[in-house]
Design a protein around this motif. Structure first.
Motif, PDB file in Angstrom:
ATOM      1  N   LEU A  95       0.859  -1.184   0.000  1.00 20.88           N
ATOM      2  CA  LEU A  95       0.000   0.000   0.000  1.00 20.88           C
ATOM      3  C   LEU A  95       0.892   1.229   0.000  1.00 20.88           C
ATOM      4  CD1 LEU A  95      -2.771   1.415   0.344  1.00 20.88           C
ATOM      5  CD2 LEU A  95      -2.448   1.198   2.816  1.00 20.88           C
ATOM      6  N   PHE A 146      -4.285   8.423   3.922  1.00 14.46           N
ATOM      7  CA  PHE A 146      -3.847   7.447   4.928  1.00 14.46           C
ATOM      8  C   PHE A 146      -3.996   7.988   6.339  1.00 14.46           C
ATOM      9  CE2 PHE A 146      -0.458   5.353   7.437  1.00 14.46           C
ATOM     10  CZ  PHE A 146      -0.848   4.026   7.273  1.00 14.46           C
ATOM     11  N   VAL A 186       3.366  -1.153   3.954  1.00 14.56           N
ATOM     12  CA  VAL A 186       2.897   0.202   3.660  1.00 14.56           C
ATOM     13  C   VAL A 186       4.118   1.092   3.422  1.00 14.56           C
ATOM     14  CG1 VAL A 186       1.671   2.229   4.563  1.00 14.56           C
ATOM     15  CG2 VAL A 186       0.831  -0.072   5.087  1.00 14.56           C
ATOM     16  N   LEU A 220       5.315  -0.866   8.387  1.00 10.92           N
ATOM     17  CA  LEU A 220       5.373   0.506   7.878  1.00 10.92           C
ATOM     18  C   LEU A 220       6.778   0.809   7.367  1.00 10.92           C
ATOM     19  CD1 LEU A 220       3.489   2.417  10.725  1.00 10.92           C
ATOM     20  CD2 LEU A 220       2.516   1.478   8.618  1.00 10.92           C
TER      21      LEU A 220
END
Length: 393
Positions: A95, A146, A186, A220
């Motif tokens: 993502l 986000f 992400v 992340l």
């Protein structure tokens, strides 16, 4: 690459973009950055002579200054960082939030990634959607922000606000146990405005297994300021930079520095073409740091659970209200009259100050307090509610 010339650095790409010399080199990239005669008013690359200027007053507006990867070489560097440690074969779903012109998006697609682009700016959204339609399901473009995911506001969400439940349903990503492999990666660049608040909100969600973390240990990969990276990785005893955020991040995440890049390597959304480079303070802040934050598999062991994680967070935050205060004084303020016996059992020196404790010490202390009849979680209740509400605005 220009024939007969050495490879360009990212800063060099920025200078050529500013001079209009790099545009022909981007002809093989998707239309989201360079199309025939198309101009993006929301994206600017500063002139080289302006790179060293301090931030001007007109740049300090309420609007969020966005930064973008506009150099193909920097995009390839970031792609290699994201590939690091991955097994051979098809790459995992990624993502990418706020992809902007899509330079990195195209590089990831070329490397075999399946990408979901979460973009809130209509200037970029249209061309990203055009790129999506030309591919065979390897790119999914969604209108969303986000950092406006799962807001506390009631009622139907309107873009760019987005629901993590609907997002993950669209992605086809199902929830997995906490100790399972990472279900989703992400990537994104964290805006400089309210950067600390954004990091806190992600940390809250991770400890409470809410929002994106309801689905497991989402990894992340974030570009954050060098200043915030310094805080995240500080060591005990550094009273000015070792903070509550430090303790909670080091306990909750495996923190890995993947890459450091000068601020001047990134294009910005400023209309005057400035870089909005933050002024240097007492902490180094000359670079953007690409940091991988992978939630710890063993985070929820012992007495720490998602259901009491907010209490733990605010115990740590309150401990750093006066970081140089003695631990015994803090325990006494919590009406704990057997603090000496507790510290002896935990093998923590009586004279230890709050900023001398290691992150693991705070977790052991919390677990011990959970077993104390004199310690009540309701002591933090009001502060927990207030701060959680603030983080989700």
């Amino acid at each position: 690459m220009l024939a007969g010339r050495a490879p360009l650095g990212a800063a060099g790409c920025g200078r050529l973009l500013a001079a209009g010399l790099l545009r022909p080199l981007l002809c093989g990239l998707p239309p989201c950055w360079v199309t025939a005669g198309r101009h993006y008013p929301s994206l600017r690359v500063a002139e080289p002579a302006k790179e060293k200027r301090p931030v001007r007053k007109e740049q300090r507006s309420s609007l969020v200054v966005r930064r973008f990867i506009a150099c193909p070489q920097l995009a390839r560097t970031v792609r290699r960082c994201l590939q690091g440690g991955a097994s051979p074969g098809p790459q995992p779903l990624l993502l990418e939030f706020a992809p902007g012109p899509g330079i990195l998006t195209q590089s990831l697609l070329d490397a075999g990634f399946r990408v979901v682009a979460l973009e809130s700016n209509s200037d970029f959204l249209t061309d990203l959607q055009s790129l999506e339609s030309s591919l065979d399901g390897r790119l999914k473009v969604i209108h969303g922000d986000f950092f406006r995911m799962d807001p506390m506001a009631k009622g139907a969400l309107k873009p760019p606000a987005v629901s993590s439940e609907k997002l993950f349903e669209t992605l086809g990503v199902a929830a997995v146990p906490w100790r399972a492999d990472v279900p989703l990666k992400v990537f994104g660049i964290v805006p400089q405005q309210l950067e600390r608040n954004r990091l806190w909100r992600l940390l809250f969600a991770m400890y409470e297994c809410s929002s994106i973390y309801r689905y497991g240990r989402v990894e992340l990969n974030l570009f954050i300021s060098e200043k915030e990276y310094t805080v995240l990785t500080a060591k005990p005893g550094k009273s000015k930079i070792y903070q509550a955020l430090t303790v909670l991040a080091q306990l909750g995440y495996e923190i890995e520095l993947l890459h450091k890049e000068p601020w001047s390597s990134f294009a910005t959304s400023l209309k005057n073409g400035g870089l909005a480079v933050p002024k240097a303070g007492r902490l180094p802040n000359d670079h953007f740091c690409l940091v991988r934050l992978t939630p710890q598999q063993n985070l929820f062991t012992g007495g720490l659970k998602p259901s009491n994680a907010s209490t733990f967070i605010f115990m740590v935050k309150q401990s750093f209200a006066k970081p140089k205060s003695k631990l015994t004084d803090r325990l006494n303020s919590w009406s704990l009259d057997n603090s000496d016996r507790l510290l002896k059992a935990l093998e923590i020196p009586k004279k230890a100050s709050m900023y001398n404790l290691y992150p693991e010490d705070y977790k052991r202390l919390f677990e011990a307090l959970q077993n104390s009849d004199l310690f009540a979680e309701t002591f933090f209740h009001d502060e927990v509610l207030t701060s959680t509400r603030t983080m989700n605005l």
